[in-house]
Scaffold this active site. Structure first.
Site, PDB file in Angstrom:
ATOM      1  N   GLY A  16     114.989 -16.210  26.022  1.00 14.63           N
ATOM      2  CA  GLY A  16     114.721 -15.631  24.705  1.00 14.63           C
ATOM      3  C   GLY A  16     114.310 -16.724  23.718  1.00 14.63           C
ATOM      4  N   LEU A  46     124.475  -9.321  31.248  1.00 14.69           N
ATOM      5  CA  LEU A  46     125.519  -9.131  30.228  1.00 14.69           C
ATOM      6  C   LEU A  46     125.934  -7.676  30.049  1.00 14.69           C
ATOM      7  CD1 LEU A  46     124.257 -11.709  27.600  1.00 14.69           C
ATOM      8  CD2 LEU A  46     126.363 -11.870  28.918  1.00 14.69           C
ATOM      9  N   TYR A  70     120.413  -7.503  23.126  1.00 12.96           N
ATOM     10  CA  TYR A  70     119.451  -6.400  23.215  1.00 12.96           C
ATOM     11  C   TYR A  70     118.756  -6.392  21.852  1.00 12.96           C
ATOM     12  CZ  TYR A  70     117.597  -1.692  23.932  1.00 12.96           C
ATOM     13  OH  TYR A  70     116.766  -0.604  24.069  1.00 12.96           O
ATOM     14  N   TYR A 134     120.759  -0.647  16.624  1.00 13.22           N
ATOM     15  CA  TYR A 134     120.772  -2.101  16.852  1.00 13.22           C
ATOM     16  C   TYR A 134     121.743  -2.781  15.881  1.00 13.22           C
ATOM     17  CZ  TYR A 134     119.168  -6.960  16.494  1.00 13.22           C
ATOM     18  OH  TYR A 134     119.111  -8.333  16.429  1.00 13.22           O
ATOM     19  N   LYS A 138     125.244  -4.701  16.852  1.00 14.75           N
ATOM     20  CA  LYS A 138     125.464  -6.122  16.559  1.00 14.75           C
ATOM     21  C   LYS A 138     126.732  -6.308  15.712  1.00 14.75           C
ATOM     22  CE  LYS A 138     123.203  -9.199  17.430  1.00 14.75           C
ATOM     23  NZ  LYS A 138     123.201 -10.104  18.617  1.00 14.75           N
TER      24      LYS A 138
HETATM   25  N1  LIG Z   1     114.468 -11.533  17.020  1.00 18.83           N
HETATM   26  C1  LIG Z   1     114.834 -11.340  15.750  1.00 18.83           C
HETATM   27  O1  LIG Z   1     113.984 -11.110  14.865  1.00 18.83           O
HETATM   28  C2  LIG Z   1     116.271 -11.463  15.331  1.00 18.83           C
HETATM   29  C3  LIG Z   1     116.627 -11.189  13.994  1.00 18.83           C
HETATM   30  C4  LIG Z   1     117.965 -11.301  13.616  1.00 18.83           C
HETATM   31  C5  LIG Z   1     118.922 -11.678  14.540  1.00 18.83           C
HETATM   32  N2  LIG Z   1     118.554 -11.903  15.831  1.00 18.83           N
HETATM   33  C6  LIG Z   1     119.602 -12.267  16.785  1.00 18.83           C
HETATM   34  O2  LIG Z   1     119.369 -13.609  17.204  1.00 18.83           O
HETATM   35  C7  LIG Z   1     119.767 -13.774  18.569  1.00 18.83           C
HETATM   36  C8  LIG Z   1     118.621 -14.353  19.364  1.00 18.83           C
HETATM   37  O3  LIG Z   1     117.529 -13.440  19.334  1.00 18.83           O
HETATM   38  P1  LIG Z   1     116.133 -13.794  20.000  1.00 18.83           P
HETATM   39  O4  LIG Z   1     115.099 -13.559  18.963  1.00 18.83           O
HETATM   40  O5  LIG Z   1     116.202 -15.113  20.691  1.00 18.83           O
HETATM   41  O6  LIG Z   1     116.032 -12.617  21.065  1.00 18.83           O
HETATM   42  P2  LIG Z   1     115.026 -12.457  22.296  1.00 18.83           P
HETATM   43  O7  LIG Z   1     113.898 -13.419  22.173  1.00 18.83           O
HETATM   44  O8  LIG Z   1     114.738 -11.004  22.395  1.00 18.83           O
HETATM   45  O9  LIG Z   1     115.912 -12.912  23.521  1.00 18.83           O
HETATM   46  C9  LIG Z   1     117.028 -12.177  23.922  1.00 18.83           C
HETATM   47  C10 LIG Z   1     117.447 -12.681  25.279  1.00 18.83           C
HETATM   48  O10 LIG Z   1     118.539 -11.861  25.709  1.00 18.83           O
HETATM   49  C11 LIG Z   1     118.354 -11.614  27.073  1.00 18.83           C
HETATM   50  N3  LIG Z   1     119.006 -10.392  27.527  1.00 18.83           N
HETATM   51  C12 LIG Z   1     118.748  -9.119  27.151  1.00 18.83           C
HETATM   52  N4  LIG Z   1     119.497  -8.269  27.878  1.00 18.83           N
HETATM   53  C13 LIG Z   1     120.243  -9.024  28.715  1.00 18.83           C
HETATM   54  C14 LIG Z   1     121.214  -8.742  29.708  1.00 18.83           C
HETATM   55  N5  LIG Z   1     121.566  -7.483  30.019  1.00 18.83           N
HETATM   56  N6  LIG Z   1     121.786  -9.772  30.368  1.00 18.83           N
HETATM   57  C15 LIG Z   1     121.436 -11.039  30.095  1.00 18.83           C
HETATM   58  N7  LIG Z   1     120.523 -11.384  29.174  1.00 18.83           N
HETATM   59  C16 LIG Z   1     119.937 -10.381  28.490  1.00 18.83           C
HETATM   60  C17 LIG Z   1     116.848 -11.476  27.250  1.00 18.83           C
HETATM   61  O11 LIG Z   1     116.536 -11.636  28.618  1.00 18.83           O
HETATM   62  P3  LIG Z   1     115.068 -11.360  29.205  1.00 18.83           P
HETATM   63  O12 LIG Z   1     114.267 -12.559  28.768  1.00 18.83           O
HETATM   64  O13 LIG Z   1     115.292 -11.273  30.656  1.00 18.83           O
HETATM   65  O14 LIG Z   1     114.609 -10.082  28.572  1.00 18.83           O
HETATM   66  C18 LIG Z   1     116.354 -12.571  26.347  1.00 18.83           C
HETATM   67  O15 LIG Z   1     116.244 -13.784  27.044  1.00 18.83           O
HETATM   68  C19 LIG Z   1     120.242 -12.388  19.017  1.00 18.83           C
HETATM   69  O16 LIG Z   1     121.633 -12.304  18.857  1.00 18.83           O
HETATM   70  C20 LIG Z   1     119.583 -11.426  18.054  1.00 18.83           C
HETATM   71  O17 LIG Z   1     120.311 -10.236  17.915  1.00 18.83           O
HETATM   72  C21 LIG Z   1     117.255 -11.832  16.233  1.00 18.83           C
END
Ligand SMILES: NC(=O)c1ccc[n+]([C@@H]2O[C@H](COP(=O)([O-])OP(=O)(O)OC[C@H]3O[C@@H](n4cnc5c(N)ncnc54)[C@H](OP(=O)(O)O)[C@@H]3O)[C@@H](O)[C@H]2O)c1
Length: 307
Positions: A16, A46, A70, A134, A138
């Site tokens: 991610g 997870l 997720y 979502y 969270k």
């Molecule tokens: N993206 C945003 O704009 C945003 C905004 C606010 C907060 N956040 C928070 O910041 C954190 C990092 O987000 P990010 O942007 O890095 O998210 P991301 O790019 O979507 O990455 C999420 C990762 O979680 C993995 N994942 C999903 N389901 C899984 C499962 N069942 N078992 C193991 N791994 C799993 C995914 O694996 P795959 O690669 O295999 O799919 C991916 O590598 C998260 O807690 C998110 O809620 C994100």
């Protein structure tokens, strides 16, 4: 030789945006830890609590960092069970297993825990009232960690993007190459936050964290804008770099990015109108400050592959 802060770190979600940036940043800080165990979804699903317990017991980390989540905000409306399994139950299980080992936990949460009707920036003890599955999942993850009561930091971040991964930056660049006109929502306010900046900030915190402080911290780039402002900045930055980098020209110019309302662009999940987060607590407790989002955007542009 001085012993490292952490003997063994378990890092989830390494494919991610934030997980990848953390893995890269940790590789440049070998003095911080003895061993880094990176788990992707194939190595640890997870959504399977027993698998989580088995992995943590086998690895025996003294620090778990959990950026996996997720994150499909709209899809979560029709897959609430899976969103809750990964975002709510899994963080609680990680916390329980970490507590059994006397380990610490770093977890990530979101600006979408807020309703978005506050005037001005949110602070950590403002009331939460998520509008989407979502956001609710969270928030439930945060509560699960809190109820275990181990040394833990929960970083609420927002609008995450970067050169690596699937995100708004890449979507806008793709659309601006395909179309002459873009229509982007201009009535949601927040802080675009670079995954590189998140990783750098977390590492600074890790080097200073003795485990005494636990709780929620806002962690976003400084300043704020709308999605329309962010899209405009992306197209503008690309136009500035395009000639020197010999990149493909865009079809859409800044003047062709139309500002629309949330009502003009209906989505399955409701998003907060204002999710601008105040980071004073992070700065006061850990002396960590993230740069302005525009500066961070230029740094992510430097890391973009050939366009
Ligand atoms: N993206 C945003 O704009 C945003 C905004 C606010 C907060 N956040 C928070 O910041 C954190 C990092 O987000 P990010 O942007 O890095 O998210 P991301 O790019 O979507 O990455 C999420 C990762 O979680 C993995 N994942 C999903 N389901 C899984 C499962 N069942 N078992 C193991 N791994 C799993 C995914 O694996 P795959 O690669 O295999 O799919 C991916 O590598 C998260 O807690 C998110 O809620 C994100």
């Amino acid at each position: 030789m001085q012993s490292p802060h952490y003997k063994k770190i378990l890092l989830t979600g390494v494919n991610g945006q934030v997980g990848h940036a953390l893995q890269q940043a940790l590789a440049k800080q070998p003095a911080l830890f003895g061993e880094l165990v990176c788990l992707d979804r194939n190595k640890l699903d997870l959504s399977n609590p027993q698998a989580i317990r088995g992995a943590v017991q086998a690895i025996q980390p003294d620090l778990i960092i959990n950026p996996a989540a997720y994150t499909a905000v709209d899809k979560a409306e029709s897959e609430p069970d899976l969103a809750y399994a990964i975002n709510a139950i899994a963080p609680g299980v990680l916390a329980e297993e970490a507590a059994k080992l006397g380990a610490k936990l770093i977890h990530f949460s979101t600006d979408y825990v807020y309703a978005g009707n506050k005037v001005g920036a949110y602070v950590e003890n403002d009331a939460t009232a998520p509008l989407s599955v979502y956001g609710k999942s969270k928030l439930a993850g945060e509560e699960a960690i809190r109820s275990v009561g181990l040394p833990s930091l929960i970083f609420r971040t927002s609008w995450v993007y970067g050169a690596y991964g699937k995100n708004f930056l890449h979507t806008i660049l793709r659309l601006a190459k395909e179309r002459e006109q873009l229509r982007i929502v201009a009535d949601q306010v927040g802080a675009p936050t670079s995954s590189l900046c998140i990783a750098q900030a977390v590492l600074q915190v890790l080097a200073r964290w003795d485990g005494e402080r636990s709780g929620v911290y806002h962690l976003v780039n400084a300043g704020h804008t709308t999605w329309h402002g962010f899209a405009t900045a992306i197209v503008d930055a690309y136009a500035q770099l395009q000639l020197t980098h010999h990149w493909q020209p865009l079809k859409a110019l800044v003047a062709n990015i139309e500002a629309i309302t949330t009502a003009d662009y209906p989505t399955p999940a409701v998003r907060p109108a204002n999710s601008y987060l105040d980071c004073t607590k992070l700065s006061a407790d850990f002396s960590v400050q993230l740069p302005d989002w525009r500066e961070a955007l230029m740094a992510e542009f430097q890391a973009l592959p050939n366009q």
